[in-house]
Design an enzyme around this catalytic site. Structure first.
Site, PDB file in Angstrom:
ATOM      1  N   SER A   1       0.838  -1.265   0.054  1.00  0.00           N
ATOM      2  CA  SER A   1       0.090   0.075   0.002  1.00  0.00           C
ATOM      3  C   SER A   1       0.854   1.054   0.081  1.00  0.00           C
ATOM      4  O   SER A   1       1.541   1.610   1.058  1.00  0.00           O
ATOM      5  CB  SER A   1      -0.777  -0.068   1.271  1.00  0.00           C
ATOM      6  OG  SER A   1      -1.460   1.411   1.546  1.00  0.00           O
TER       7      SER A   1
ATOM      8  N   GLU B   1      19.335   1.462   6.680  1.00  0.00           N
ATOM      9  CA  GLU B   1      20.223   1.816   5.501  1.00  0.00           C
ATOM     10  C   GLU B   1      21.884   1.352   5.889  1.00  0.00           C
ATOM     11  O   GLU B   1      22.569   1.479   4.962  1.00  0.00           O
ATOM     12  CB  GLU B   1      20.338   3.168   5.340  1.00  0.00           C
ATOM     13  CG  GLU B   1      18.802   3.728   5.403  1.00  0.00           C
ATOM     14  CD  GLU B   1      18.692   4.961   4.327  1.00  0.00           C
ATOM     15  OE1 GLU B   1      19.290   5.888   4.710  1.00  0.00           O
ATOM     16  OE2 GLU B   1      17.685   5.078   3.532  1.00  0.00           O
TER      17      GLU B   1
ATOM     18  N   LYS C   1      30.961  -0.005   3.544  1.00  0.00           N
ATOM     19  CA  LYS C   1      31.010  -0.082   4.926  1.00  0.00           C
ATOM     20  C   LYS C   1      31.922  -1.104   5.333  1.00  0.00           C
ATOM     21  O   LYS C   1      31.558  -2.281   5.071  1.00  0.00           O
ATOM     22  CB  LYS C   1      29.722  -0.236   5.574  1.00  0.00           C
ATOM     23  CG  LYS C   1      29.549  -0.551   6.806  1.00  0.00           C
ATOM     24  CD  LYS C   1      28.106  -0.786   7.672  1.00  0.00           C
ATOM     25  CE  LYS C   1      28.292  -1.143   8.863  1.00  0.00           C
ATOM     26  NZ  LYS C   1      26.822  -1.394   9.422  1.00  0.00           N
TER      27      LYS C   1
HETATM   28  C1  LIG Z   1      14.763   3.429  13.665  1.00  0.00           C
HETATM   29  C2  LIG Z   1      15.437   2.098  12.949  1.00  0.00           C
HETATM   30  C3  LIG Z   1      16.505   1.798  12.239  1.00  0.00           C
HETATM   31  C4  LIG Z   1      16.847   0.685  11.486  1.00  0.00           C
HETATM   32  N1  LIG Z   1      18.218   0.732  11.017  1.00  0.00           N
HETATM   33  C5  LIG Z   1      18.514  -0.417  10.448  1.00  0.00           C
HETATM   34  C6  LIG Z   1      19.681  -0.516   9.937  1.00  0.00           C
HETATM   35  O1  LIG Z   1      20.394   0.273   9.957  1.00  0.00           O
HETATM   36  N2  LIG Z   1      19.955  -1.744   9.135  1.00  0.00           N
HETATM   37  C7  LIG Z   1      19.084  -2.660   9.136  1.00  0.00           C
HETATM   38  O2  LIG Z   1      19.389  -3.677   8.721  1.00  0.00           O
HETATM   39  N3  LIG Z   1      17.679  -2.438   9.730  1.00  0.00           N
HETATM   40  C8  LIG Z   1      17.418  -1.497  10.044  1.00  0.00           C
HETATM   41  N4  LIG Z   1      16.336  -1.426  10.589  1.00  0.00           N
HETATM   42  C9  LIG Z   1      15.374  -2.394  10.353  1.00  0.00           C
HETATM   43  C10 LIG Z   1      14.846  -2.476   8.956  1.00  0.00           C
HETATM   44  O3  LIG Z   1      14.267  -0.928   8.728  1.00  0.00           O
HETATM   45  C11 LIG Z   1      13.895  -3.379   8.598  1.00  0.00           C
HETATM   46  O4  LIG Z   1      14.274  -4.517   8.864  1.00  0.00           O
HETATM   47  C12 LIG Z   1      13.576  -3.245   7.258  1.00  0.00           C
HETATM   48  O5  LIG Z   1      13.288  -2.017   6.618  1.00  0.00           O
HETATM   49  C13 LIG Z   1      12.401  -4.129   6.907  1.00  0.00           C
HETATM   50  O6  LIG Z   1      11.147  -3.538   7.364  1.00  0.00           O
HETATM   51  P1  LIG Z   1       9.675  -4.260   6.707  1.00  0.00           P
HETATM   52  O7  LIG Z   1       9.852  -4.668   5.247  1.00  0.00           O
HETATM   53  O8  LIG Z   1       9.620  -5.591   7.477  1.00  0.00           O
HETATM   54  O9  LIG Z   1       8.602  -3.258   7.244  1.00  0.00           O
HETATM   55  P2  LIG Z   1       7.996  -1.741   6.608  1.00  0.00           P
HETATM   56  O10 LIG Z   1       9.223  -1.280   5.629  1.00  0.00           O
HETATM   57  O11 LIG Z   1       7.279  -1.150   7.614  1.00  0.00           O
HETATM   58  O12 LIG Z   1       7.144  -2.509   5.311  1.00  0.00           O
HETATM   59  C14 LIG Z   1       6.015  -2.650   5.732  1.00  0.00           C
HETATM   60  C15 LIG Z   1       5.096  -2.851   4.264  1.00  0.00           C
HETATM   61  O13 LIG Z   1       3.679  -3.431   4.652  1.00  0.00           O
HETATM   62  C16 LIG Z   1       2.985  -2.875   4.117  1.00  0.00           C
HETATM   63  N5  LIG Z   1       1.584  -2.751   4.701  1.00  0.00           N
HETATM   64  C17 LIG Z   1       1.237  -2.698   6.031  1.00  0.00           C
HETATM   65  N6  LIG Z   1       0.223  -2.825   6.353  1.00  0.00           N
HETATM   66  C18 LIG Z   1      -0.598  -2.848   5.206  1.00  0.00           C
HETATM   67  C19 LIG Z   1      -1.994  -3.124   4.785  1.00  0.00           C
HETATM   68  N7  LIG Z   1      -2.956  -2.972   5.791  1.00  0.00           N
HETATM   69  N8  LIG Z   1      -2.333  -3.171   3.549  1.00  0.00           N
HETATM   70  C20 LIG Z   1      -1.237  -3.130   2.551  1.00  0.00           C
HETATM   71  N9  LIG Z   1       0.083  -3.174   3.064  1.00  0.00           N
HETATM   72  C21 LIG Z   1       0.253  -2.875   4.153  1.00  0.00           C
HETATM   73  C22 LIG Z   1       3.375  -1.197   3.913  1.00  0.00           C
HETATM   74  O14 LIG Z   1       2.780  -0.332   2.936  1.00  0.00           O
HETATM   75  C23 LIG Z   1       4.863  -1.557   3.678  1.00  0.00           C
HETATM   76  O15 LIG Z   1       4.979  -1.739   2.292  1.00  0.00           O
HETATM   77  C24 LIG Z   1      15.943  -0.117  11.240  1.00  0.00           C
HETATM   78  C25 LIG Z   1      14.667  -0.231  11.991  1.00  0.00           C
HETATM   79  C26 LIG Z   1      14.304   0.940  12.715  1.00  0.00           C
HETATM   80  C27 LIG Z   1      12.955   0.924  13.449  1.00  0.00           C
END
Ligand SMILES: Cc1cc2nc3c(=O)[nH]c(=O)nc-3n(C[C@H](O)[C@H](O)[C@H](O)COP(=O)(O)OP(=O)(O)OC[C@H]3O[C@@H](n4cnc5c(N)ncnc54)[C@H](O)[C@@H]3O)c2cc1C
Length: 497
Positions: free
Chosen positions: A40, A50, A79
């Protein structure tokens, strides 16, 4: 569990986790499965993540990714490690480098025991002198060449990375559906997930569902109510502000992790900008103070408003429950101090490919997957906890709490082993190597009271010569390297994003 064969894979979420999973699954199992990813734009992604670790390279090889194309597309830099500032005490600084320290090809004890013997005899300098990557990072240098082994990872733009992976996955056959998931349908008897219902009314049916919905954990928690183990007692921070700034100098090949009175802040240099953030514990620092501190301490002009992110450190009780596998933030989160989150996504996806449940989501395979995932995340939890607990800082209630808190037995044993005998180890599936543990244990100020005496069997002059030669070779190698910025400019110039 369910006997239904698995053919239709539905990925809920298109952040880094969703697109990493999509790109890897289609590359490795493409002709055998159908993959649909729902995301979404309105909800968006977490927008951080990052800084990576070297395992990203082998994962990219698995996907057949061309490094220069990837680095150009994601404005990536190299890095070589993380610089920890103010962690043991205010004013301290050490580097956790990705490189090997010294050499261990002919020695029965790890290198640092020989260094400790040299120190006892009054020479040997700093352990950091014997790590090529560490010295290169201190000099702001980088090179890749035949015969030059160098262990490195990347800093990358998280949004561009998801876009890059999407660019690989869609042409290879992943179907992307834009829309908000409104409901999740379950089989009335087994509780298995049968479909995602979008706000538009479209139903997306599947056999295996990957929950990549980030902290929302729509499938694994909101639907299956799997449960979450809270580790805040070990890792107290629960909030972060992230902001991007204009670069004001050459990119260094290091992430900076600078401790403050209630947490730490990061600085991640990319080609086109710098990623900055502050991690803090809301019990000890207000949002207003954290935001002000971040803006006060950054170098370049902010490109966006700082964004607040809340989190709870911990792990989902099961990352594989019924026919749902949680990846990324939906599976658990350990704060980003050692940049391990994207790594965990990549190992989990690799394991899913290796153990893919073609014949149905059976209990044995889910149990094994859960055990392996648990071992990995607990190992990372211990390593990160070490940075907080092993400190002499007593300048704030936050550090008092960290210094005096109870820690996992597994970590207490590691610390005792190093304190008493200077031993560090890497168990079978542990992520962090002996060198990683040694750098952080020493860097945080734990001086071992004893060490392996094998080095005593070496003639002192021979030891002095061996260490001197090692250091001289490293210095010579580093002196010949171009600056990191020069290398980037000729290897993968990104231009405008
Ligand atoms: C402060 C912080 C710093 C970080 N720094 C690092 C780092 O330096 N190195 C590292 O390896 N990791 C880091 N991380 C972790 C990293 O950001 C995540 O592991 C990575 O981005 C994966 O996120 P994700 O895809 O699980 O979630 P998200 O990026 O949140 O993606 C979730 C997805 O689900 C979708 N979604 C949610 N609800 C719905 C719905 N109802 N309907 C349709 N779609 C939906 C959203 O649109 C999105 O596309 C950090 C995290 C945080 C919080």
């Amino acid at each position: 569990m369910n006997e239904q064969v698995v053919k239709r894979v539905v990925i809920a979420g298109g952040g880094t986790a969703g697109w990493v999973a999509a790109a890897a699954l289609v590359k490795q199992l493409g002709p055998l499965i159908d993959i649909t990813l729902v995301e979404s734009d309105e909800i968006g992604t977490v927008g951080v993540g990052e800084s990576t670790i070297p395992t990203s390279r082998s994962f990219h090889e698995l996907l057949g990714i061309n490094e220069q194309a990837f680095m150009r597309a994601t404005q990536a830099t190299f890095k070589l490690g993380i610089a920890f500032e103010n962690w043991g005490q205010i004013g301290d600084r050490y580097i956790h480098s990705f490189g090997e320290i010294g050499t261990r090809s002919t020695w029965m004890a790890d290198f640092h025991h020989f260094w400790l013997e040299a120190r006892e005899q009054g020479f040997g300098g700093s352990l950091a002198d014997y790590c090529f990557e560490l010295q290169a990072s201190e000099a702001g240098k980088f090179a890749k060449a035949e015969g030059l082994p160098i262990n490195y990872a990347y800093h990358l733009d998280a949004t561009l990375y998801a876009r890059f992976l999407r660019g690989l996955a869609e042409p290879a056959g992943v179907k992307r559906v834009e829309g908000k998931i409104a409901r999740v349908l379950q089989h009335p008897e087994t509780g298995f997930i049968t479909a995602l219902v979008l706000e538009s009314g479209v139903n997306i049916e599947g056999d295996l569902f990957l929950d990549c919905t980030g902290f929302r954990a729509l499938l694994i928690e909101k639907t299956l109510q799997t449960g979450y183990e809270d580790w805040t007692r070990y890792l107290a921070t629960n909030s972060a502000f992230a902001v991007q700034t204009r670069s004001v100098g050459p990119a260094i090949p290091l992430t900076r992790a600078i401790a403050h009175e209630a947490g730490w802040r990061w600085r991640i240099p990319l080609q086109h900008r710098v990623g900055n953030g502050i991690v803090f514990c809301s019990e000890f620092m207000s949002d207003e103070d954290a935001r002000a501190k971040l803006l006060n301490d950054i170098d370049g002009d902010p490109l966006i408003e700082p964004r607040l992110i809340r989190y709870q450190t911990g792990a989902r009780r099961k990352v594989w429950n019924k026919n749902c596998v949680a990846l990324g933030l939906a599976s658990g989160f350990i704060e980003p101090l050692e940049s391990t989150s994207i790594h965990l996504v990549k190992v989990a996806v690799t394991r899913l490919i290796q153990e893919f449940p073609f014949g149905g989501c059976h209990e044995a395979i889910a149990n094994r997957f859960n055990d392996q995932s648990r071992h990995e995340i607990e190992g990372i939890r211990d390593f990160i906890t070490l940075h907080y607990h092993l400190t002499q800082r007593d300048d704030s209630p936050f550090w008092d709490r960290c210094r005096t808190m109870e820690i996992p037995d597994s970590l207490a044993q590691r610390m005792a082993l190093f304190r008493d005998d200077a031993h560090a180890y890497q168990d079978g599936n542990d992520l962090f190597r002996v060198d990683s543990w040694v750098q952080v244990l020493l860097g945080q100020g734990l001086a071992p009271t004893s060490y392996h005496r094998l080095a005593k069997m070496m003639d002192p002059d021979e030891l002095r010569t061996a260490l001197g030669t090692l250091k001289a070779n490293i210095d010579k190698g580093v002196a010949r390297m171009p600056s990191h910025q020069e290398f980037l400019a000729q290897y993968c110039p990104a231009g405008d994003p």
